[in-house]
Enzyme design. Structure first.
Site, PDB file in Angstrom:
ATOM      1  N   GLY A  46     101.357  57.446  47.164  1.00 18.09           N
ATOM      2  CA  GLY A  46     102.218  56.580  47.972  1.00 18.09           C
ATOM      3  C   GLY A  46     103.598  56.422  47.364  1.00 18.09           C
ATOM      4  O   GLY A  46     104.614  56.475  48.062  1.00 18.09           O
ATOM      5  N   CYS A  47     103.651  56.241  46.058  1.00 19.87           N
ATOM      6  CA  CYS A  47     104.938  56.050  45.385  1.00 19.87           C
ATOM      7  C   CYS A  47     105.762  57.336  45.410  1.00 19.87           C
ATOM      8  O   CYS A  47     106.986  57.284  45.504  1.00 19.87           O
ATOM      9  CB  CYS A  47     104.715  55.561  43.959  1.00 19.87           C
ATOM     10  SG  CYS A  47     103.915  53.931  43.903  1.00 19.87           S
ATOM     11  N   THR A  48     105.085  58.477  45.354  1.00 17.80           N
ATOM     12  CA  THR A  48     105.788  59.756  45.460  1.00 17.80           C
ATOM     13  C   THR A  48     106.381  59.908  46.848  1.00 17.80           C
ATOM     14  O   THR A  48     107.554  60.288  46.994  1.00 17.80           O
ATOM     15  CB  THR A  48     104.842  60.923  45.142  1.00 17.80           C
ATOM     16  OG1 THR A  48     104.389  60.786  43.790  1.00 17.80           O
ATOM     17  CG2 THR A  48     105.527  62.264  45.329  1.00 17.80           C
ATOM     18  N   ALA A  51     109.435  57.571  47.115  1.00 14.00           N
ATOM     19  CA  ALA A  51     110.578  58.063  46.335  1.00 14.00           C
ATOM     20  C   ALA A  51     111.202  59.277  47.015  1.00 14.00           C
ATOM     21  O   ALA A  51     112.439  59.393  47.072  1.00 14.00           O
ATOM     22  CB  ALA A  51     110.141  58.413  44.911  1.00 14.00           C
TER      23      ALA A  51
END
Length: 155
Positions: A46-48, A51
């Site tokens: 999710g964070c990838t 970003a």
């Protein structure tokens, strides 16, 4: 758990190391609009996605007068790997002490997979040129959030 910020509040000042260990201060960006987003952990799916969405929108955000900063509790070394692996072209800042996360109300109790846990609350803020909170969004989704933010900002 700290209090949540609202539109019009003064943005809490901070100085944090980036992925290379260089200090980045919010005060250095005074006079610009700054998007600050808090995410739980570098190199997770999710964070990838989030970003990469900011990375892919960066040119148009910058053209509209916005700088972008991503903040997580990861150490600079992990942020450098994340940046290099995914071609992140804006500063990723390390808040290992969680002081800035707490100051922005982006760390505390949340529900994850139906359970109450304590951790990073995925949140996004827009700080205006005068250092005031112009947008405060908590519990945002990793996927589709940047597109929604762009719509909210009229971009």
């Amino acid at each position: 758990m700290s209090d949540r910020l609202s539109v019009g509040d003064a943005a809490p000042e901070f100085t944090l190391p980036d992925a290379d260990g260089n200090e980045v201060s919010l005060t250095d960006l005074r006079g610009k609009n700054v998007i600050i987003y808090f995410y739980p952990a570098a190199m997770t799916p999710g964070c990838t996605k989030q970003a990469c969405d900011f990375r892919d929108s960066l040119d148009s955000l910058q053209a509209a007068g916005y700088a972008v900063l991503g903040i997580s509790p990861d150490k600079p070394e992990k942020l450098a790997k994340f940046r290099d692996r995914d071609g992140v072209t804006f500063p990723l800042l390390s808040d290992t002490e969680k002081a800035v996360l707490l100051a922005y109300g982006a760390f505390g109790e949340k529900t994850m997979y139906g359970k109450k846990v304590t951790g990073v609350i995925r949140s996004t803020f827009v700080v205006d040129a005068d250092g005031k909170i112009a947008v405060a969004q908590y519990n945002v989704k990793a996927t589709g959030h940047v597109a929604k933010l762009r719509r909210d900002l009229g971009l």
